[in-house]
Write a protein that holds these residues in place. Sequence first.
Motif, PDB file in Angstrom:
ATOM      1  N   PRO A 209      35.841 -13.463 -13.139  1.00 45.97           N
ATOM      2  CA  PRO A 209      35.301 -13.627 -11.795  1.00 45.97           C
ATOM      3  C   PRO A 209      33.834 -13.211 -11.677  1.00 45.97           C
ATOM      4  CG  PRO A 209      36.675 -11.669 -11.899  1.00 45.97           C
ATOM      5  CD  PRO A 209      36.811 -12.360 -13.213  1.00 45.97           C
ATOM      6  N   ASP A 210      33.365 -12.341 -12.571  1.00 48.47           N
ATOM      7  CA  ASP A 210      31.982 -11.870 -12.554  1.00 48.47           C
ATOM      8  C   ASP A 210      31.620 -11.328 -13.924  1.00 48.47           C
ATOM      9  OD1 ASP A 210      33.115  -9.249 -12.705  1.00 48.47           O
ATOM     10  OD2 ASP A 210      33.277  -9.208 -10.513  1.00 48.47           O
ATOM     11  N   ARG A 211      30.487 -10.700 -14.042  1.00 50.35           N
ATOM     12  CA  ARG A 211      30.008 -10.203 -15.330  1.00 50.35           C
ATOM     13  C   ARG A 211      30.363  -8.738 -15.565  1.00 50.35           C
ATOM     14  NH1 ARG A 211      23.873 -11.062 -16.106  1.00 50.35           N
ATOM     15  NH2 ARG A 211      24.515 -10.589 -18.250  1.00 50.35           N
ATOM     16  N   CYS A 212      31.134  -8.158 -14.687  1.00 49.70           N
ATOM     17  CA  CYS A 212      31.398  -6.719 -14.747  1.00 49.70           C
ATOM     18  C   CYS A 212      32.254  -6.334 -15.951  1.00 49.70           C
ATOM     19  CB  CYS A 212      32.092  -6.254 -13.471  1.00 49.70           C
ATOM     20  SG  CYS A 212      31.082  -6.478 -11.982  1.00 49.70           S
ATOM     21  N   LEU A 213      31.822  -5.313 -16.654  1.00 50.89           N
ATOM     22  CA  LEU A 213      32.614  -4.703 -17.713  1.00 50.89           C
ATOM     23  C   LEU A 213      33.414  -3.527 -17.176  1.00 50.89           C
ATOM     24  CD1 LEU A 213      30.127  -4.691 -20.742  1.00 50.89           C
ATOM     25  CD2 LEU A 213      32.101  -6.176 -20.391  1.00 50.89           C
ATOM     26  N   VAL A 214      32.843  -2.829 -16.191  1.00 51.83           N
ATOM     27  CA  VAL A 214      33.512  -1.700 -15.552  1.00 51.83           C
ATOM     28  C   VAL A 214      33.389  -1.888 -14.051  1.00 51.83           C
ATOM     29  CG1 VAL A 214      33.592   0.808 -15.267  1.00 51.83           C
ATOM     30  CG2 VAL A 214      32.936  -0.169 -17.476  1.00 51.83           C
ATOM     31  N   ALA A 215      34.521  -2.013 -13.384  1.00 48.74           N
ATOM     32  CA  ALA A 215      34.506  -2.194 -11.934  1.00 48.74           C
ATOM     33  C   ALA A 215      34.174  -0.875 -11.249  1.00 48.74           C
ATOM     34  CB  ALA A 215      35.855  -2.710 -11.456  1.00 48.74           C
ATOM     35  N   PRO A 216      33.474  -0.914 -10.116  1.00 49.62           N
ATOM     36  CA  PRO A 216      33.198   0.319  -9.364  1.00 49.62           C
ATOM     37  C   PRO A 216      34.488   1.042  -9.011  1.00 49.62           C
ATOM     38  CG  PRO A 216      31.891  -1.500  -8.533  1.00 49.62           C
ATOM     39  CD  PRO A 216      32.874  -2.094  -9.507  1.00 49.62           C
ATOM     40  N   SER A 217      34.423   2.350  -9.015  1.00 49.22           N
ATOM     41  CA  SER A 217      35.617   3.169  -8.779  1.00 49.22           C
ATOM     42  C   SER A 217      35.928   3.360  -7.307  1.00 49.22           C
ATOM     43  CB  SER A 217      35.424   4.546  -9.427  1.00 49.22           C
ATOM     44  OG  SER A 217      34.336   5.227  -8.814  1.00 49.22           O
ATOM     45  N   GLY A 218      35.036   2.930  -6.454  1.00 49.12           N
ATOM     46  CA  GLY A 218      35.214   3.179  -5.031  1.00 49.12           C
ATOM     47  C   GLY A 218      34.501   4.435  -4.569  1.00 49.12           C
ATOM     48  N   GLN A 219      34.082   5.268  -5.497  1.00 48.38           N
ATOM     49  CA  GLN A 219      33.328   6.470  -5.176  1.00 48.38           C
ATOM     50  C   GLN A 219      31.855   6.121  -4.987  1.00 48.38           C
ATOM     51  OE1 GLN A 219      34.807   9.491  -4.654  1.00 48.38           O
ATOM     52  NE2 GLN A 219      36.705   8.319  -4.955  1.00 48.38           N
ATOM     53  N   LEU A 221      28.032   5.805  -5.431  1.00 51.18           N
ATOM     54  CA  LEU A 221      27.171   5.860  -6.611  1.00 51.18           C
ATOM     55  C   LEU A 221      25.956   6.732  -6.325  1.00 51.18           C
ATOM     56  CD1 LEU A 221      27.461   2.106  -7.596  1.00 51.18           C
ATOM     57  CD2 LEU A 221      28.254   4.046  -8.968  1.00 51.18           C
ATOM     58  N   PRO A 222      25.302   7.262  -7.372  1.00 55.18           N
ATOM     59  CA  PRO A 222      24.181   8.194  -7.175  1.00 55.18           C
ATOM     60  C   PRO A 222      23.026   7.569  -6.396  1.00 55.18           C
ATOM     61  CG  PRO A 222      24.946   8.249  -9.440  1.00 55.18           C
ATOM     62  CD  PRO A 222      25.614   7.086  -8.802  1.00 55.18           C
ATOM     63  N   VAL A 223      22.532   8.297  -5.410  1.00 59.50           N
ATOM     64  CA  VAL A 223      21.459   7.801  -4.547  1.00 59.50           C
ATOM     65  C   VAL A 223      20.096   8.301  -4.998  1.00 59.50           C
ATOM     66  CG1 VAL A 223      20.527   7.831  -2.201  1.00 59.50           C
ATOM     67  CG2 VAL A 223      22.985   7.530  -2.560  1.00 59.50           C
ATOM     68  N   THR A 224      20.003   9.582  -5.330  1.00 55.79           N
ATOM     69  CA  THR A 224      18.724  10.163  -5.734  1.00 55.79           C
ATOM     70  C   THR A 224      18.602  10.178  -7.256  1.00 55.79           C
ATOM     71  OG1 THR A 224      19.541  12.439  -5.882  1.00 55.79           O
ATOM     72  CG2 THR A 224      18.821  11.648  -3.701  1.00 55.79           C
ATOM     73  N   LEU A 225      17.372  10.340  -7.731  1.00 53.93           N
ATOM     74  CA  LEU A 225      17.142  10.405  -9.174  1.00 53.93           C
ATOM     75  C   LEU A 225      17.868  11.590  -9.783  1.00 53.93           C
ATOM     76  CD1 LEU A 225      15.755   9.463 -11.757  1.00 53.93           C
ATOM     77  CD2 LEU A 225      13.725  10.768 -11.068  1.00 53.93           C
ATOM     78  N   GLU A 226      17.835  12.724  -9.095  1.00 54.88           N
ATOM     79  CA  GLU A 226      18.519  13.913  -9.606  1.00 54.88           C
ATOM     80  C   GLU A 226      20.022  13.660  -9.734  1.00 54.88           C
ATOM     81  OE1 GLU A 226      19.070  18.675  -8.528  1.00 54.88           O
ATOM     82  OE2 GLU A 226      17.968  17.336  -7.176  1.00 54.88           O
ATOM     83  N   GLU A 227      20.614  13.036  -8.708  1.00 57.40           N
ATOM     84  CA  GLU A 227      22.037  12.716  -8.765  1.00 57.40           C
ATOM     85  C   GLU A 227      22.328  11.734  -9.888  1.00 57.40           C
ATOM     86  OE1 GLU A 227      22.939  13.162  -3.946  1.00 57.40           O
ATOM     87  OE2 GLU A 227      22.677  11.186  -4.868  1.00 57.40           O
ATOM     88  N   TRP A 228      21.429  10.763 -10.065  1.00 61.74           N
ATOM     89  CA  TRP A 228      21.636   9.771 -11.118  1.00 61.74           C
ATOM     90  C   TRP A 228      21.625  10.414 -12.497  1.00 61.74           C
ATOM     91  CZ3 TRP A 228      23.222   4.925 -11.731  1.00 61.74           C
ATOM     92  CH2 TRP A 228      23.052   4.362 -12.999  1.00 61.74           C
ATOM     93  N   LEU A 229      20.638  11.232 -12.773  1.00 55.24           N
ATOM     94  CA  LEU A 229      20.523  11.864 -14.085  1.00 55.24           C
ATOM     95  C   LEU A 229      21.754  12.702 -14.386  1.00 55.24           C
ATOM     96  CD1 LEU A 229      16.764  12.929 -14.002  1.00 55.24           C
ATOM     97  CD2 LEU A 229      17.769  11.026 -15.272  1.00 55.24           C
ATOM     98  N   ARG A 230      22.233  13.407 -13.380  1.00 60.44           N
ATOM     99  CA  ARG A 230      23.419  14.239 -13.583  1.00 60.44           C
ATOM    100  C   ARG A 230      24.659  13.377 -13.847  1.00 60.44           C
ATOM    101  NH1 ARG A 230      22.513  17.270  -9.629  1.00 60.44           N
ATOM    102  NH2 ARG A 230      23.766  16.197  -8.049  1.00 60.44           N
ATOM    103  N   ALA A 231      24.848  12.325 -13.043  1.00 61.01           N
ATOM    104  CA  ALA A 231      26.035  11.476 -13.186  1.00 61.01           C
ATOM    105  C   ALA A 231      26.002  10.661 -14.472  1.00 61.01           C
ATOM    106  CB  ALA A 231      26.150  10.549 -11.981  1.00 61.01           C
ATOM    107  N   ALA A 232      24.834  10.059 -14.791  1.00 58.18           N
ATOM    108  CA  ALA A 232      24.738   9.200 -15.965  1.00 58.18           C
ATOM    109  C   ALA A 232      24.868   9.991 -17.264  1.00 58.18           C
ATOM    110  CB  ALA A 232      23.424   8.431 -15.947  1.00 58.18           C
ATOM    111  N   SER A 233      24.384  11.222 -17.277  1.00 56.25           N
ATOM    112  CA  SER A 233      24.525  12.033 -18.485  1.00 56.25           C
ATOM    113  C   SER A 233      25.973  12.460 -18.689  1.00 56.25           C
ATOM    114  CB  SER A 233      23.620  13.267 -18.408  1.00 56.25           C
ATOM    115  OG  SER A 233      23.983  14.091 -17.305  1.00 56.25           O
ATOM    116  N   ALA A 234      26.706  12.624 -17.594  1.00 57.36           N
ATOM    117  CA  ALA A 234      28.119  13.003 -17.702  1.00 57.36           C
ATOM    118  C   ALA A 234      29.010  11.810 -17.991  1.00 57.36           C
ATOM    119  CB  ALA A 234      28.579  13.688 -16.407  1.00 57.36           C
TER     120      ALA A 234
END
Length: 278
Positions: A209-219, A221-234
């Motif tokens: 149906p689309d190109r997604c490998l991982v569907a969003p979890s419903g949670q 997603l990180p809004v700020t750069l600080e939140e992104w770095l923390r989430a993406a590293s984990a």
Amino acid sequence: MDEITPPPADQNADSPAGGDGTRATGSAPRRRSARRGRRWWKILLVALVAVLATAIGGVALAYPSLAATTCPGCYGLTELQPSLHVEDGLTEAQRERAREVADQAARRVTGFYGTRLSSPDLLVCLTESCYRRIGGGQERGVAVLNRSVMLSPRGLDPVIASHEMSHVELHARLTSAAAVPQWFDEGLAVVVADDPRYLTPRPAPASAPDRCLVAPSGQPLPVTLEEWLRAASADPATYARSACQVSRWLDGHGGRAGLLDLITRLNAGEPFATLVRM
């Protein structure tokens, strides 16, 4: 009144003050005062230069990536072609690889947007010591202040280069007041780079149906750069979930035309949250 010793008579005779000697007798203190003034200006100038040199040196030590993008040659990089600087001492094959990566990445960004407004300097290192010297870390590549892109030895690849160049292009198109959440910025960069780690190859298979490998979890997603770095590293799948969200939004809003319209409306002051609902 201070006593002033009168000059010899022959000097008074040729005084330009009219013969009364006033200017001749007062010239010595004024010359001394002028010399003192010049000395103070020199001292102030030297102090100012010292302060500026200390400040510049402090920036170079604290933010070598900023200093390196301002003066690549100061960090052992050579201009290979306009906007492309590479580590000194590379072989011709390595130089040609850097050219190919820069050209392919530029074509990907241009192909996605139709045109390019940005022209970031690319700083390419083929050794880890070079990348550390210019302020790099463990990442493959990074955009610096939305004006330059640094590539590590692990990032000399069109996918990584175009990902970072996508960040620069997006922010070149946004006004200073307009903003997008970090998940959208990163997800869009994955789409622009066509990164197979996080999206299926373009076009999507007919059975998908689309190109997604991982569907969003419903949670959220990180809004700020600080939140992104923390989430993406984990959780590296944060990239895939963000790319899926952006890819789906683009599919539902006309692709490039929808994105350009979004940027126009953001620049006009409309908030992102009212324009992009997932």
